[in-house]
Each structure stands twice: as C-alpha cells, then as structure tokens.
Design a protein around this motif. Structure first.
Motif, mmCIF file in Angstrom:
data_model
loop_
_atom_site.group_PDB
_atom_site.id
_atom_site.type_symbol
_atom_site.label_atom_id
_atom_site.label_comp_id
_atom_site.label_asym_id
_atom_site.label_seq_id
_atom_site.Cartn_x
_atom_site.Cartn_y
_atom_site.Cartn_z
ATOM 1 N N TRP A 43 59.121 45.962 22.946
ATOM 2 C CA TRP A 43 58.896 47.406 22.982
ATOM 3 C C TRP A 43 58.092 47.854 24.197
ATOM 4 O O TRP A 43 58.494 48.828 24.876
ATOM 5 C CB TRP A 43 58.248 47.867 21.681
ATOM 6 N N ILE A 205 60.337 56.174 26.284
ATOM 7 C CA ILE A 205 59.569 56.842 25.230
ATOM 8 C C ILE A 205 59.749 56.118 23.894
ATOM 9 O O ILE A 205 58.777 55.911 23.149
ATOM 10 C CB ILE A 205 60.006 58.319 25.105
ATOM 11 N N SER A 209 56.719 54.252 21.894
ATOM 12 C CA SER A 209 56.417 54.745 20.550
ATOM 13 C C SER A 209 56.405 53.630 19.511
ATOM 14 O O SER A 209 55.755 53.754 18.470
ATOM 15 C CB SER A 209 57.437 55.814 20.145
#
Length: 307
Positions: A43, A205, A209
């Motif tokens: 991520w 994004i 997140s």
C-alpha cells in the motif's frame, strides 16, 4: 529543441514513434528492480508511486505539451476520459500488487499478453476483425503464461505470495494497458497525459489510504523519487506520445522488451532468479506475440505498397 523534435515527428512519424517507444521502454525496464530495492509494503509503495507519478506527469504535460489547457482538460470529463482515468489507475494498482505478490517474471510475462488483449479490444472498440492466426496467438500466449505460473514457486528469492494471484494481477495490468493504448488510437482528441496523471494520483490516494502511518516512510528516498518522478512519468509520457505516431502493434512489440530486460535487472540487483521452465514459458510468449505482430505489420506494409 522542441522545434526540431516536432519537425522530425511530422516528417518521419513512424520512425519517431518507434524511437520514442524504444526509449520509453528502456527507461521503464529497471522499474521492478527499484520496487524491490524500496522494500516497501504494497500500500505505501502504491501510494508513493501513484502520487509522485501523477504530479510529475501533470507537470511534464503542463510545461511541455499544453496548449489551450482549459479546452483540453474538458475532454477528461467525457465518458472516454473517465474510462481512461480508471484504466490507468487500475493498471498502476494491479501492477504494484502483482510485483509485491510474486516473482517479477510471472507478472511481466502476464503483462506481455497486452497485444493479445489489444487485439480483442480492437474487435469491440475499433470494429476490427481477428484472424484465425490471431486466435492461435492468443491460445499459445496463454499457454506460455500457464507454463510460467505452474513453475512459479521454483524461482529463487521471490516473494512468498500466490503465483496465481500474481499472474491475475499481471493479466489485469495487460488489459488496462491495452485499453489505454487502444483509446489513444480511437480518441485522438482525448488529452491522455493529464488523464493518466489523474489516474496515477487516484491509485496513490488509494494506496496511502490503506497504509499504516509507520510503513509509509520506510524506504530509501532515491527509490521513491526514481520510480515516481522519473522512471514512471517519463517512460509513460514517451509511450503515450509514441502511440500517436505509430501503430499500436509496433508499440506493443517494443513493450515486450520489458519482459526480456526487466527480470534480468531484478536478477542482477536483488538475486531473484527465475527457473529454466519459467524462462522457457516466457520465451514462448515473447516469440509467438512477436511473430504475430511482425506478420500483421508486414501484411499492412504489403497492402500499402500495392496501393
């Protein structure tokens, strides 16, 4: 400098497109090695790659290629613009997840099927037909991917994730790339560079997140900026430009260089070594797609010469 480039592009569009694509792919080939050097989790890696690529891609467009920016940005709010943005974002997401999941060879071999999906998409988007040779190419290429995947656990130094899931991520990456390059052909007025910047930023994004605060900064800065601010934006800028000047068949053929060179960067850089069977399967995919694209391109040249 830009005047000379524009002159050459207009006078020799095919040569300009091919050279631009070659340069773009050569810049792209060390990307997977730098991803491994970063040692980031999926991520935060996705976050940095997406955000930095989006910012840099937009700046490249704004300072080098924009004219009538407001008018061109309006094209992004069309149905075609939204599809391009989503495809570009999914390409970034799936490729990152695939590289973290399993061997680079597996993912890049799956991504190398992009010309296959470009041919299938051309049937629906460009209203082109696919010959029986094309269908044989598709079946044989998928066989090569299957060979690589079945021996994926024999690679040395690869991540311990699922080879099947990694291949699926690679195939989805190929589909998204095929869709973006097909749309460059189909919709020449679509401003693809800022659309790609938005898509990359969207993937970033999503990545941030889903990241933990601790893992975001656990990477050498040079890996983040070399990936996000140079390798990705510069290579995709060149590839998107190339798609406007030469056929998607040639761009697809040149992009196969990444499948050949990329795993060797990772092998030499971090010691991730594919097995002999994996190399044979990847070689099968490479050869069958190269032959199909070359045969198709020579057929087009023959028609042009006769006319």
């Amino acid at each position: 400098m830009m005047d000379k480039i524009n002159f050459y592009a207009k006078k020799f569009p095919q040569g300009f497109g091919s050279l631009t694509a070659i340069l773009g792919v050569l810049i792209l080939t060390p990307d997977t090695m730098v991803m491994r050097f970063s040692k980031l989790e999926r991520w935060p890696l996705m976050g940095w790659r997406g955000i930095l690529m989006g910012i840099t891609l937009f700046l490249i467009w704004y300072f080098l290629f924009k004219s009538e920016p407001l008018k061109k940005l309006c094209s992004l709010f069309s149905f075609q613009g939204i599809i391009f943005i989503l495809a570009f974002a999914l390409n970034s997401i799936c490729f990152t997840l695939g590289i973290i999941e399993t061997s680079v060879m597996i993912v890049l071999t799956a991504v190398a099927t992009m010309p296959v999906f470009a041919a299938l998409l051309s049937i629906f988007i460009m209203k082109e037909s696919l010959s029986w040779i094309g269908w044989i190419t598709i079946i044989t290429a998928m066989l090569g991917v299957f060979i690589v995947v079945t021996d994926g656990n024999s690679a040395v130094g690869h991540p311990d994730g699922s080879v099947i899931l990694g291949a699926i991520y690679g195939i989805f990456t190929a589909i998204c790339l095929a869709l973006t390059f097909t749309m460059v052909r189909k919709f020449p007025k679509l401003e693809v560079m800022p659309a790609g910047a938005i898509g990359a930023t969207l993937s970033g994004i999503i990545g941030f997140s889903l990241s933990s605060d601790i893992g975001i900064y656990n990477a050498p800065l040079w890996t983040l900026f070399s990936m996000g601010s140079f390798i990705l934006p510069v290579s995709f800028t060149l590839l998107l430009i190339a798609a406007k000047y030469t056929s998607s068949a040639i761009v697809s053929l040149i992009m196969l260089l990444e499948m050949v060179i990329g795993p060797f960067w990772v092998w030499f850089g971090v010691g991730e070594k594919p097995s002999l069977i994996m190399i044979c399967g990847a070689f099968l995919v490479l050869i069958v797609i190269m032959l199909h694209i070359l045969m198709s391109h020579l057929k087009i040249l023959d028609i042009v010469v006769k006319d």
